[in-house]
Design an enzyme around this catalytic site. Structure first.
Site, PDB file in Angstrom:
ATOM      1  N   VAL A 168       0.806  -1.217   0.000  1.00  0.00           N
ATOM      2  CA  VAL A 168       0.000   0.000   0.000  1.00  0.00           C
ATOM      3  C   VAL A 168       0.844   1.274   0.000  1.00  0.00           C
ATOM      4  O   VAL A 168       0.339   2.353  -0.300  1.00  0.00           O
ATOM      5  CB  VAL A 168      -0.971   0.005   1.204  1.00  0.00           C
ATOM      6  CG1 VAL A 168      -1.927  -1.172   1.111  1.00  0.00           C
ATOM      7  CG2 VAL A 168      -0.234  -0.033   2.537  1.00  0.00           C
ATOM      8  N   LYS A 169       2.115   1.158   0.379  1.00  0.00           N
ATOM      9  CA  LYS A 169       3.074   2.276   0.336  1.00  0.00           C
ATOM     10  C   LYS A 169       2.506   3.555   0.935  1.00  0.00           C
ATOM     11  O   LYS A 169       2.654   4.644   0.385  1.00  0.00           O
ATOM     12  CB  LYS A 169       3.564   2.517  -1.085  1.00  0.00           C
ATOM     13  CG  LYS A 169       4.368   1.359  -1.669  1.00  0.00           C
ATOM     14  CD  LYS A 169       4.945   1.712  -3.029  1.00  0.00           C
ATOM     15  CE  LYS A 169       5.792   0.582  -3.596  1.00  0.00           C
ATOM     16  NZ  LYS A 169       4.991  -0.587  -3.997  1.00  0.00           N
ATOM     17  N   ARG A 170       1.882   3.455   2.084  1.00  0.00           N
ATOM     18  CA  ARG A 170       1.291   4.622   2.727  1.00  0.00           C
ATOM     19  C   ARG A 170       2.368   5.465   3.407  1.00  0.00           C
ATOM     20  O   ARG A 170       3.381   4.949   3.872  1.00  0.00           O
ATOM     21  CB  ARG A 170       0.245   4.195   3.750  1.00  0.00           C
ATOM     22  CG  ARG A 170      -0.932   3.417   3.188  1.00  0.00           C
ATOM     23  CD  ARG A 170      -1.580   4.131   2.021  1.00  0.00           C
ATOM     24  NE  ARG A 170      -2.869   3.559   1.688  1.00  0.00           N
ATOM     25  CZ  ARG A 170      -3.348   3.460   0.463  1.00  0.00           C
ATOM     26  NH1 ARG A 170      -2.632   3.877  -0.555  1.00  0.00           N
ATOM     27  NH2 ARG A 170      -4.543   2.940   0.236  1.00  0.00           N
TER      28      ARG A 170
END
Length: 305
Positions: A104-106
């Protein structure tokens, strides 16, 4: 959760993560037609197609591998229906005993970062009840905003026995535009690696922490340095296969006991039916092609681990 990942790797003998990153164009025509017959050429139809595609691949490889890594953007592009397909993919993977790494690379701060962490790894309260919205086991996290962006994830990891993988040195060609820039005589990725060590303190099983690192296979010399720089961080390694990295590039990502890293392959497995070496399976048997590609990847990695 890091213990479970290690146990699954040891049980399967396959430090492999299958990236469930389905563009609609990857889905065989017959499966798209079936979904469109049900829902029309709509976002719901597209979401149904990628869900059925994922389900077949999971059914074909779940007994061979420890983990899958669905990339949320591939689902978000289809709106709410796509996110339902994402949730179904996560849930079904867990039903089949797989560890799920939510790609998700938040990266944000404060309540926004906390909301991301709760959505993907924790729980959200609704009135008197609590729910796990997506319920992945690990999530990928962007460190660009510093500790303010990471701490909310660490809090949830401690509460829920989950984990994160922090982007340190990514596999894409332009990663060096920022990640290789020298700061105080060292590339930026080395400074991030130092923070990974700090963020992981007091978490995990004593050997590996709950804070892992994403280190691309396309830069093996960096992988060697990062393995030494983060001795207690598990490495999530993209770039094998379609992005050009080979098994020979991966040896130094592992510890001497063969642990410490999990290698991701996405298109090389989920689109295997399109490759010449698996063409005999045809689109109708794309799951069998994915299984054969997974077995070949396992054999390939055993040459160097």
């Amino acid at each position: 959760m890091i213990n479970r990942l290690i146990e699954k790797i040891q049980k399967t003998g396959a430090p492999i993560c299958v990236g469930l990153d389905p563009m609609l164009s990857y889905v065989p025509d017959f499966l798209q037609k079936k979904a469109f017959d049900m829902h029309g050429e709509t976002l719901e139809g597209a979401a149904e197609a990628i869900w059925q595609f994922n389900k077949t691949i999971i059914d074909s490889v779940y007994d061979l591998i420890p983990a899958v890594k669905p990339q949320v953007a591939m689902y978000e592009q289809f709106g709410p229906a796509g996110l339902v397909a994402y949730r179904r993919t996560v849930s079904y993977s867990k039903e089949k005993g797989l560890v799920v790494i939510g790609d998700v690379k938040r990266g944000d701060i404060g309540s926004t970062s906390a909301a991301y962490a709760d959505a993907h790894l924790g729980k959200v309260k609704v009135g008197s009840r609590t729910y796990s919205a997506f319920d992945e086991d690990f999530a990928t996290v962007n460190p660009y905003l510093g500790t303010d962006g990471i701490e909310p994830f660490l809090k949830v990891c401690r509460e829920e026995n989950k984990g994160i993988f922090v982007l340190v040195k990514t596999s894409n060609p332009s990663s060096g535009e920022f990640q290789d820039r020298l700061i105080d005589g060292k590339p930026l990725y080395e400074h991030v690696a130092q923070k990974v060590n700090e963020w992981g303190e007091g978490t995990g099983n004593g050997l590996y922490t709950a804070v892992g690192a994403v280190v691309g296979a396309t830069y093996p010399e960096v992988g060697r340095k990062m393995r030494a720089a983060m001795p207690n961080a598990f490495l999530l390694v993209p770039g094998y296969g379609a992005q050009g990295a080979t098994a020979g590039d991966l040896k130094d990502y592992f510890d001497r006991d063969g642990l410490g890293a999990i290698i991701n392959s996405s298109r090389g497995i989920i689109c295997a039916y399109r490759k010449d070496e698996y063409a005999k399976y045809g689109a109708a048997n794309f799951g069998e092609a994915s299984r054969a590609a997974t077995l070949d990847m396992i054999a390939d990695l055993k040459k160097v681990i």
